[in-house]
Design an enzyme around this catalytic site. Structure first.
Site, PDB file in Angstrom:
ATOM      1  N   GLY A  54      79.170  93.585  -6.976  1.00 58.37           N
ATOM      2  CA  GLY A  54      79.596  92.877  -8.180  1.00 58.37           C
ATOM      3  C   GLY A  54      80.920  93.408  -8.679  1.00 58.37           C
ATOM      4  O   GLY A  54      81.091  94.620  -8.831  1.00 58.37           O
ATOM      5  N   GLY A  90      81.561  96.278 -12.789  1.00 58.57           N
ATOM      6  CA  GLY A  90      81.780  96.654 -11.390  1.00 58.57           C
ATOM      7  C   GLY A  90      83.184  97.208 -11.172  1.00 58.57           C
ATOM      8  O   GLY A  90      83.362  98.257 -10.531  1.00 58.57           O
ATOM      9  N   LYS A 117      68.713  99.982 -25.681  1.00 63.76           N
ATOM     10  CA  LYS A 117      69.833  99.083 -25.385  1.00 63.76           C
ATOM     11  C   LYS A 117      69.408  97.633 -25.580  1.00 63.76           C
ATOM     12  O   LYS A 117      70.172  96.816 -26.096  1.00 63.76           O
ATOM     13  CB  LYS A 117      70.289  99.306 -23.928  1.00 63.76           C
ATOM     14  CG  LYS A 117      71.474  98.457 -23.472  1.00 63.76           C
ATOM     15  CD  LYS A 117      72.801  99.019 -23.948  1.00 63.76           C
ATOM     16  CE  LYS A 117      73.992  98.133 -23.645  1.00 63.76           C
ATOM     17  NZ  LYS A 117      74.251  97.924 -22.246  1.00 63.76           N
ATOM     18  N   ASN A 166      71.149  94.902 -27.894  1.00 62.04           N
ATOM     19  CA  ASN A 166      71.640  93.657 -27.290  1.00 62.04           C
ATOM     20  C   ASN A 166      70.992  92.429 -27.916  1.00 62.04           C
ATOM     21  O   ASN A 166      71.655  91.424 -28.149  1.00 62.04           O
ATOM     22  CB  ASN A 166      71.328  93.637 -25.787  1.00 62.04           C
ATOM     23  CG  ASN A 166      72.374  94.366 -24.980  1.00 62.04           C
ATOM     24  OD1 ASN A 166      73.533  94.430 -25.375  1.00 62.04           O
ATOM     25  ND2 ASN A 166      71.980  94.920 -23.857  1.00 62.04           N
ATOM     26  N   ASN A 193      81.520  92.228 -33.189  1.00 63.53           N
ATOM     27  CA  ASN A 193      80.291  92.953 -33.526  1.00 63.53           C
ATOM     28  C   ASN A 193      80.310  93.479 -34.969  1.00 63.53           C
ATOM     29  O   ASN A 193      79.299  93.456 -35.660  1.00 63.53           O
ATOM     30  CB  ASN A 193      80.085  94.119 -32.565  1.00 63.53           C
ATOM     31  CG  ASN A 193      79.855  93.656 -31.137  1.00 63.53           C
ATOM     32  OD1 ASN A 193      79.797  92.450 -30.871  1.00 63.53           O
ATOM     33  ND2 ASN A 193      79.716  94.592 -30.216  1.00 63.53           N
ATOM     34  N   GLU A 217      73.326  86.137 -20.571  1.00 63.22           N
ATOM     35  CA  GLU A 217      72.143  86.908 -20.182  1.00 63.22           C
ATOM     36  C   GLU A 217      70.988  86.693 -21.163  1.00 63.22           C
ATOM     37  O   GLU A 217      70.143  87.573 -21.332  1.00 63.22           O
ATOM     38  CB  GLU A 217      72.508  88.390 -20.109  1.00 63.22           C
ATOM     39  CG  GLU A 217      73.492  88.694 -18.993  1.00 63.22           C
ATOM     40  CD  GLU A 217      73.728  90.183 -18.846  1.00 63.22           C
ATOM     41  OE1 GLU A 217      73.251  90.756 -17.865  1.00 63.22           O
ATOM     42  OE2 GLU A 217      74.389  90.761 -19.726  1.00 63.22           O
TER      43      GLU A 217
END
Lengths: 300, 300
Positions: free
Chosen positions: B7, B12, B181, B185, B199, B260
């Site tokens: 990735g 990555g 985490k 998230n 944020n 995600e």
């Protein structure tokens, strides 16, 4: 007959434009400037390719004497308190008052009004104020009206006179009428304002549709609606009819005006709390809208 | 030692740039084009006013043989299934696999992997991929790492070697590490993506802060966190440290990539359902994000 219209936003101007065809209409504005512009230009009504100028008198709200035979209150719910204060100082008590606010938070304020006849309405038209004296009628529909207190004969007479030029539909049950509109507003307004989409997107997008459904369950549970499935189609129809419109809350957010979130979601959250119910979804949406309002203030 | 990185997104490339200072690194990319560009230009690491070129080998993922001593899997959770399919066809089984996915949905996939040592990590750095071979390190922090299965000695050795150039923090309890985490998230990502804010806005705006608080109550209830108040400060600290950042979900939405959301909110909703809990707020946010993703597809 003399008709007063308090408030010259999109709904106030729309009513002024149509009602001036059958009545002698005076619009009461927040600023002297807007009154002067309306007196100079009339109210300009745009409808598709059509354009019509209505001759309408205008005065600043500070000059309101309450002398008209019938008075329509077309301000936002959060502006109502200042109108009621002014009402209490009028030399004569207006006989017939007709309230067009969204939500149901204004009902408790109505009980303070000494007028003989109190009527409430829910506007299903789409209207957009383009400048201080111009309104675009971009969704033709009807205004539902009902007696809140007093004489139904007056309302009957008024709607008959108006209906020739501007549809009005009398409803027997003011509570059911306002609840139906409240449910639609509570679902459509915050979601479209947060997502910045037209009303129709809530139906077209299968994921937004899911949110509509679960919100509907929460709201009808709070309002103790029996057989909620009967009412679902009505809400969906409102969304379909106004698919191309931007909701009033979205327009308020875009224009960085305060929204009616307290009148709509705030009212429902209060109702839930009274009954010991926790309105998880409504509270999330409520604080997101309050936050977006605040963000607009900070940026602007 | 040879290290493979599967990735070449922001994470990555970030790992490739730093780890190439101590290891012989090969990056596996989704497209031949990206591999060619990395082979030609190296990986360009930007950090403030600094600029460094890292010599990194690159191959298309279709050329992955699993021959490296240590392999870092830095794809999104929803790309993991196709990596695992490829893994099953490798001529030799890689010994050490290190997974950097957000959320916890990938844990059940890990059980299918035959590698001797499986490690998991949670990245706390801020990184932005600027083009196919350039990454900006815009928030220096650490990578938390833990053993999921196998030999902690290998992980100990690896992190010691890496830590000279790129901080790594070993944690004893992989579940607690990933949960922490995940909570951050699940709170920060969907709200910032829906509201399109950095944020930090979630802390500065008192109404958004209210939403954070009630979301936190729902999430810690689902995860059966004891003494949730202990963990609240940690979440707030993540938000403060990344105040100027745009969350990965917001960046995905803006770039019209899939988010995600299934790995993060989907996982929590599934956990809630297993326990007979109704995650009202998470479901609303989940469907809003799914709807925004869909809207992006329709428009684009």
């Amino acid at each position: 007959m003399k008709v007063g219209i308090i408030g010259a936003g999109s709904i106030g101007l729309l009513f002024a434009a149509y009602l001036s065809r059958v009545f002698d209409v005076t619009v009461y504005t927040r600023s002297q400037e807007q009154a002067a512009e309306i007196n100079q230009n009339g109210v300009l009504l745009l409808n598709g390719m059509d354009k019509a100028v209505a001759k309408v008198g205008a005065l600043s709200i500070t000059d309101w004497q309450g002398l008209e035979d019938f008075t329509i209150i077309a301000v936002k719910q959060y502006q109502l308190v200042s109108i009621i204060e002014r009402f209490d100082q009028l030399p004569s008590v207006p006989k017939n008052l007709f309230f067009l606010q969204n939500g149901m938070g204004h009902l408790k304020l109505l009980n303070q009004m000494k007028a003989a006849n109190l009527f409430v309405g829910s506007v299903e038209h789409g209207a957009l104020r383009e400048n201080s004296y111009t309104v675009r009628h971009n969704g033709e529909s009807t205004t539902n009206v009902a007696v809140y207190k007093g004489d139904s004969g007056v309302l009957q007479w008024f709607t008959t006179a108006v209906s020739r030029v501007f549809p009005m539909t009398i409803k027997d049950d003011y509570l059911a009428m306002l609840e139906k509109k409240l449910i639609a507003n509570a679902m459509i307004n915050p979601l479209t304002a947060i997502l910045r989409v037209n009303n129709g997107a809530l139906l077209e997008n299968p994921f937004y549709y899911k949110v509509l459904q679960s919100l509907y369950r929460e709201i009808t549970f709070i309002l103790n609606i029996e057989n909620p499935e009967n009412c679902w189609e009505q809400v969906i129809t409102i969304c379909q009819k106004t698919a191309a419109n931007r909701s009033s809350m979205l327009k308020d957010i875009e224009a960085r005006r305060p929204t009616e979130v307290d009148a709509i979601l705030g009212y429902l959250i209060e109702e839930a709390n009274k009954q010991g119910k926790t309105p998880f979804q409504l509270e999330t949406l409520y604080y997101l809208i309050k936050g977006i309002e605040r963000q607009g203030e900070v940026i602007s």
